[in-house]
Write an enzyme that holds these catalytic residues in place. Structure first.
Site, mmCIF file in Angstrom:
data_model
loop_
_atom_site.group_PDB
_atom_site.id
_atom_site.type_symbol
_atom_site.label_atom_id
_atom_site.label_comp_id
_atom_site.label_asym_id
_atom_site.label_seq_id
_atom_site.Cartn_x
_atom_site.Cartn_y
_atom_site.Cartn_z
ATOM 1 N N ASP A 163 -60.770 9.105 2.834
ATOM 2 C CA ASP A 163 -60.376 8.598 1.712
ATOM 3 C C ASP A 163 -60.964 7.286 1.600
ATOM 4 O O ASP A 163 -61.889 6.985 2.487
ATOM 5 C CB ASP A 163 -58.899 8.832 1.419
ATOM 6 C CG ASP A 163 -58.532 9.003 0.115
ATOM 7 O OD1 ASP A 163 -58.690 7.895 -0.874
ATOM 8 O OD2 ASP A 163 -58.046 10.122 -0.331
ATOM 9 N N HIS A 234 -56.037 4.537 -3.312
ATOM 10 C CA HIS A 234 -55.895 6.026 -3.497
ATOM 11 C C HIS A 234 -55.755 6.539 -1.898
ATOM 12 O O HIS A 234 -54.664 7.267 -1.747
ATOM 13 C CB HIS A 234 -57.069 6.629 -3.826
ATOM 14 C CG HIS A 234 -57.316 7.939 -4.004
ATOM 15 N ND1 HIS A 234 -57.680 8.954 -3.125
ATOM 16 C CD2 HIS A 234 -57.037 8.631 -5.188
ATOM 17 C CE1 HIS A 234 -57.600 10.222 -3.663
ATOM 18 N NE2 HIS A 234 -57.356 10.005 -4.880
ATOM 19 N N SER A 549 -55.849 15.319 -6.006
ATOM 20 C CA SER A 549 -55.523 14.394 -4.731
ATOM 21 C C SER A 549 -54.168 14.597 -4.181
ATOM 22 O O SER A 549 -53.852 14.662 -3.061
ATOM 23 C CB SER A 549 -55.831 13.170 -5.127
ATOM 24 O OG SER A 549 -57.524 12.962 -5.162
#
Length: 721
Positions: A163, A234, A549
């Site tokens: 990520d 994120h 996600s």
């Protein structure tokens, strides 16, 4: 019937069943390979000017899928020698990346002519240009999810997160007591870099690596860190959702919202930063060369679960081939379906658990007038506001600000003298939602009503002042009422959390009717999922994540719980248990919801699993598989009338299992045999036959096996012919 033992591939010491005895043939092969490596050693000859970075995959697997009884180091040496030979044949420069574990290949800068020539080499199976893919996050569409606080699960397991990196200073990711047994198979390292000394990793964060050559360090935002440090937020959210520590208090803008825990709170984390921020946010993303390198490295390091919350095309490209190698190494691979309802679900491979987004529980609030009128919207705040005067933002513009700026509550556009102590109605658009409430707070407003001006979702964000987000119709009605009652007072009242509806989010990418297998495999809550975020200088350490996600992170955590509880299960047995025990979402089409919403507790006791024999995925990919691939789903198309599957008893008792076929409205579906009796570890093969009819060709339903102890193992079936 046959007996099938479920064995996870060892993380070191070669392959399952390998002995310490080395015969003369092995010694001879070692000498030959080392000789070839010596001959091929040294940099490739100088190359002409290059154009693009290409990903080149050679025929055959990496060390993870190698079928020869040779040490891993020997096989890797042989692969590198083959790679050098391929590079030399086209006069290529030294590669940017090499891959030998999850797949056999490299990333190299080539001219278009070199790329064409290397693609004709019989030793090469795939050549594709490096590309940037988006993370599978999505604007928040609900609010904090609720449920029983997990305090245990995932001990001894490492989740690899590919990520945007991680923020290691979050309490939810710190080394705490109660993590349980330490993983003894993980061999990853802790890379250093900007803001990331070697001492950063700890007992919770056991590994951290970063890969930027595919994206390009010269394309980064000036604030980006060349290290595993999270620049985007994120990766930190994904890591905390999957394996955040239990019992951490959540406070936002002075409000206590409860305590937090990830799905597998005892699991360890290894982060592989392959996603980067650019000067233009539209250029943010993850280069495929970096993704493949991260997957290859994580596989070599020995992660148990690999989380890839990244979208992309639905084909069998280099990324998917790398994930195949990870599966061959015994890694449970979990990928995001994507957030584009007009595109087919990403990660169409049968060796990846592809996750769609189901609706999450919503936290609501009301805008209430003294005359009893009420407008219901999304609200995360737990404290009420008012009664207080309501003002239209356009009517309280600060000196020098335009009505247009004030209408959408841009920073500095509101007059504090006319806003102080009041609730401000702001229109949605132009700037971020939480930036609007920050502007209201700076002007001393006590609350905000955020009104949609076009069709759109409602988001219970964490605002600087208590906020109710209403739809366009209610916003228009409230705006008219305020104009006619300028001195009226209203209240903002929290309603609380409303249970999640049994549906898939409309933006979650669906499966392809013409695809190879049913996708997505499962869904999980993908809207308003609470997660930690990096420090931003404010007092907000948490945010609400939405998108596939977040759903993928939750399923990765569930997989870690299963691996910890059943270390003798194969990666595909774990993936099967997640799918076959999922809860159906009403009448939602299978190609929207897959097997349904993941239920971690039920997955711990699936009764039966659909395991995949070693080598079957690769044989299927290459068109050499004899028989049907043993997936926990069925997609029948064309002239197919029947297919076979094999079930294995993973209980500790000899049990009777009976079958049923339900939900089909246009076809007669039969399962034979209708019942089986299996001892622990024993397997049986059954056939699903579809009768030909004159009705419409599209249909879906379920094949279910019920065990004598109450287990229910269900797979989705899609018929298109």
């Amino acid at each position: 019937m046959r007996r099938l033992f479920l064995v996870r591939r060892q993380r070191s010491g070669g392959f399952v069943g390998e002995t310490g005895m080395r015969q003369r043939a092995v010694a001879g092969a070692l000498a030959a390979v080392l000789a070839a490596a010596v001959l091929a050693a040294g940099p490739a000859t100088a190359a002409p000017p290059v154009d693009d970075l290409y990903l080149v995959t050679l025929v055959g697997p990496g060390t993870a899928g190698a079928a020869v009884p040779l040490p891993e180091l020997l096989v890797a040496t042989q692969l590198r020698a083959e790679q050098e030979s391929v590079l030399t044949a086209v006069d290529a420069p030294a590669p940017v990346y090499r891959w030998t574990t999850a797949l056999n290949g490299f990333a190299v800068r080539l001219t278009a002519d070199q790329a064409t020539r290397i693609g004709t080499d019989p030793r090469v199976s795939l050549v594709e240009k490096n590309a940037v893919r988006p993370l599978a996050g999505h604007p928040s569409a609900a609010t904090v999810s609720s449920g029983r606080l997990q305090t245990r699960g995932g001990a001894g397991v490492v989740i690899g997160v590919v990520d945007s990196g991680v923020s290691p200073d979050r309490p939810v990711l710190s080394a705490v007591s109660g993590l349980g047994r330490a993983p003894d198979h993980f061999s990853g390292s802790c890379d250093t870099g900007e803001g990331w000394p070697a001492t950063t990793c700890n007992r919770k964060l056991v590994g951290a690596r970063w890969f930027v050559d595919g994206f390009g360090a010269d394309r980064l935002r000036s604030t980006a860190s060349l290290s595993p440090l999270d620049d985007d937020g994120h990766g930190t959210q994904v890591a905390s959702i999957a394996a955040g520590n239990p019992g951490v208090t959540v406070r936002v803008h002075g409000e206590r919202l409860g305590r937090y825990a990830g799905v597998a709170p005892q699991a360890r984390l290894a982060v592989y930063k392959a996603c980067w921020t650019a000067p233009d946010p539209d250029d943010d993303g993850c280069a495929t060369a970096d993704l493949v390198t991260a997957i290859d490295t994580a596989t070599a390091d020995g992660v148990d679960v690999l989380n890839l919350s990244v979208g992309g095309p639905a084909g069998f490209d280099t990324v998917e081939r790398a994930l195949l190698g990870a599966d061959e190494a015994g890694v449970v691979t979990v990928g995001a379906a994507g957030n584009d309802r007009a595109a087919d679900a990403a990660h169409a491979s049968p060796w990846v658990t592809t996750v769609g987004a189901a609706a999450g529980p919503a936290r609501e609030g009301d805008v209430v007038g003294a005359d009893g009128r009420r407008y219901t919207g999304a609200m995360s705040a737990t404290r009420p506001v008012g009664p207080a005067r309501v003002v239209l933002a356009a009517d309280v513009a600060a000196q020098g600000a335009t009505r247009a700026d004030a209408r959408v509550c841009t920073p500095g556009s509101l007059d504090a003298a006319r806003v102080a102590g009041r609730i401000v109605l702001c229109d949605r658009g132009v700037i971020g939602r939480i930036d609007k409430s920050a502007a209201v707070a700076r002007a001393d407003g006590v609350g905000m009503v955020l009104a949609n001006v076009a069709p759109g979702n409602l988001a219970a964000d964490f605002h600087s002042v208590p906020t109710v987000h209403v739809d366009r119709a209610d916003g228009d009605s409230l705006r008219r009422w305020v104009r006619h009652h300028p001195t009226a007072r209203m209240s903002l009242d929290p309603v609380g959390q409303v249970p999640a509806p049994p549906r898939v989010e409309p933006w979650s990418s669906p499966g392809d009717l013409a695809g190879a297998v049913v996708k997505p495999d499962v869904v999980a809550t993908g809207s308003g999922v609470l997660g930690a975020v990096p420090p931003t200088g404010s007092d907000v350490d948490w945010d609400l994540a939405s998108g596939t996600s977040a759903a993928t992170a939750a399923v990765s955590g569930a997989a870690a719980v299963l691996v910890s509880r059943h270390p003798d299960w194969s990666a595909d047995a774990v993936r099967s248990a997640l799918a076959t025990t999922a809860r159906r979402l009403g009448s939602t089409a299978v190609l929207r919801s897959g097997a349904g919403r993941v239920d971690t507790d039920a997955a711990l006791r699936p009764g039966l699993v659909y395991d995949v024999a070693a080598g079957d995925y690769r044989a299927w990919l290459e068109g050499d598989l004899q028989g049907d691939l043993n997936t926990p789903s069925i997609l029948l198309s064309g002239d197919d009338d029947s297919t076979t599957r094999t079930i294995t008893n993973v209980t500790d008792r000899r049990l009777y299992f009976s079958s049923s076929a339900r939900g089909f409205s246009r076809h007669q579906v039969r399962v034979t045999p209708a019942a089986v009796r299996l001892g622990p570890g024993e397997s049986a093969t059954y056939t699903v036959t579809v009768g030909r009819t004159s009705v419409q060709p599209l249909d879906d339903g379920w094949v279910t096996w019920r065990g004598a102890t109450g287990t229910m193992t269900r797979i989705p079936v899609v018929i298109s012919r």
